[in-house]
Design a protein around this motif. Structure first.
Motif, PDB file in Angstrom:
ATOM      1  N   LEU A  21      50.513  10.293  36.127  1.00 31.73           N
ATOM      2  CA  LEU A  21      49.468   8.853  36.772  1.00 31.73           C
ATOM      3  C   LEU A  21      48.179   9.254  36.825  1.00 31.73           C
ATOM      4  O   LEU A  21      47.206   8.693  36.406  1.00 31.73           O
ATOM      5  CB  LEU A  21      49.944   8.563  38.162  1.00 31.73           C
ATOM      6  CG  LEU A  21      49.142   7.299  38.722  1.00 31.73           C
ATOM      7  CD1 LEU A  21      49.098   6.181  37.869  1.00 31.73           C
ATOM      8  CD2 LEU A  21      49.483   7.357  40.553  1.00 31.73           C
ATOM      9  N   ARG A  22      47.827  10.466  37.329  1.00 35.32           N
ATOM     10  CA  ARG A  22      46.457  11.122  37.086  1.00 35.32           C
ATOM     11  C   ARG A  22      46.050  11.191  35.783  1.00 35.32           C
ATOM     12  O   ARG A  22      44.807  10.709  35.414  1.00 35.32           O
ATOM     13  CB  ARG A  22      46.346  12.480  37.894  1.00 35.32           C
ATOM     14  CG  ARG A  22      44.764  12.896  37.862  1.00 35.32           C
ATOM     15  CD  ARG A  22      44.954  14.747  38.151  1.00 35.32           C
ATOM     16  NE  ARG A  22      45.342  15.685  37.007  1.00 35.32           N
ATOM     17  CZ  ARG A  22      44.907  15.965  35.899  1.00 35.32           C
ATOM     18  NH1 ARG A  22      43.903  15.202  35.583  1.00 35.32           N
ATOM     19  NH2 ARG A  22      45.587  16.406  34.976  1.00 35.32           N
ATOM     20  N   MET A  23      46.637  11.519  34.782  1.00 32.81           N
ATOM     21  CA  MET A  23      46.383  11.763  33.309  1.00 32.81           C
ATOM     22  C   MET A  23      46.112  10.392  32.745  1.00 32.81           C
ATOM     23  O   MET A  23      45.162  10.064  31.972  1.00 32.81           O
ATOM     24  CB  MET A  23      47.179  12.406  32.696  1.00 32.81           C
ATOM     25  CG  MET A  23      47.473  13.892  32.920  1.00 32.81           C
ATOM     26  SD  MET A  23      48.659  14.873  31.946  1.00 32.81           S
ATOM     27  CE  MET A  23      47.947  14.519  30.150  1.00 32.81           C
ATOM     28  N   ALA A  24      46.800   9.404  33.328  1.00 37.30           N
ATOM     29  CA  ALA A  24      46.780   7.889  32.740  1.00 37.30           C
ATOM     30  C   ALA A  24      45.353   7.380  33.176  1.00 37.30           C
ATOM     31  O   ALA A  24      44.684   6.616  32.358  1.00 37.30           O
ATOM     32  CB  ALA A  24      48.011   6.816  33.139  1.00 37.30           C
ATOM     33  N   VAL A  25      45.128   7.707  34.501  1.00 44.03           N
ATOM     34  CA  VAL A  25      43.960   7.221  34.834  1.00 44.03           C
ATOM     35  C   VAL A  25      42.526   7.982  34.499  1.00 44.03           C
ATOM     36  O   VAL A  25      41.426   7.127  33.773  1.00 44.03           O
ATOM     37  CB  VAL A  25      43.863   7.222  36.732  1.00 44.03           C
ATOM     38  CG1 VAL A  25      42.288   7.085  37.121  1.00 44.03           C
ATOM     39  CG2 VAL A  25      44.673   6.603  37.015  1.00 44.03           C
ATOM     40  N   GLU A  26      42.772   9.235  34.306  1.00 47.09           N
ATOM     41  CA  GLU A  26      41.583  10.044  33.565  1.00 47.09           C
ATOM     42  C   GLU A  26      41.476   9.894  32.305  1.00 47.09           C
ATOM     43  O   GLU A  26      40.283   9.933  31.619  1.00 47.09           O
ATOM     44  CB  GLU A  26      41.681  11.403  34.024  1.00 47.09           C
ATOM     45  CG  GLU A  26      40.729  12.456  33.531  1.00 47.09           C
ATOM     46  CD  GLU A  26      40.940  13.995  33.897  1.00 47.09           C
ATOM     47  OE1 GLU A  26      40.620  14.644  33.447  1.00 47.09           O
ATOM     48  OE2 GLU A  26      41.808  14.044  34.910  1.00 47.09           O
ATOM     49  N   PHE A  27      42.486   9.524  31.634  1.00 47.30           N
ATOM     50  CA  PHE A  27      42.290   9.599  29.811  1.00 47.30           C
ATOM     51  C   PHE A  27      42.535   8.176  29.325  1.00 47.30           C
ATOM     52  O   PHE A  27      42.642   8.064  28.216  1.00 47.30           O
ATOM     53  CB  PHE A  27      43.257  10.774  29.098  1.00 47.30           C
ATOM     54  CG  PHE A  27      42.828  12.225  29.539  1.00 47.30           C
ATOM     55  CD1 PHE A  27      41.603  12.810  29.380  1.00 47.30           C
ATOM     56  CD2 PHE A  27      43.564  12.947  30.666  1.00 47.30           C
ATOM     57  CE1 PHE A  27      41.088  13.999  29.679  1.00 47.30           C
ATOM     58  CE2 PHE A  27      43.277  14.125  31.006  1.00 47.30           C
ATOM     59  CZ  PHE A  27      42.098  14.681  30.609  1.00 47.30           C
TER      60      PHE A  27
END
Length: 78
Positions: free
Chosen positions: A15-21
């Motif tokens: 989820l963090r990667m989806a939001v960040e990238f």
């Protein structure tokens, strides 16, 4: 000691990667992209047991007859 993440930690990292990238559209609704990341990360066959290449004998592909090509040279058809 192995550095393994708990299943919840893996999902949160996806989820963090989806939001960040992700794109702006993904950031507005990151769950779909996070689910795709999670499915890719946890798919069967990933990890230390995965072969280095898709060859049957796990050997790396090496050119049979490597050749050098000089810049500006071209093969001439006779």
């Amino acid at each position: 000691m192995e550095d393994e993440l708990s299943p919840l930690a893996v999902r949160l990292e996806c989820l963090r990667m989806a939001v960040e990238f992700g794109t702006q559209r993904d950031v507005n609704n990151p769950v779909d992209l996070a689910e795709r990341y999670h499915a890719w990360v946890t798919k069967e066959g990933s990890g230390v047991n995965r072969p280095q290449d898709n060859r049957i004998d796990d050997s790396l592909m090496v050119a049979q007859k490597p050749r050098s090509v000089r810049k500006g040279s071209a093969s001439k058809l006779v």
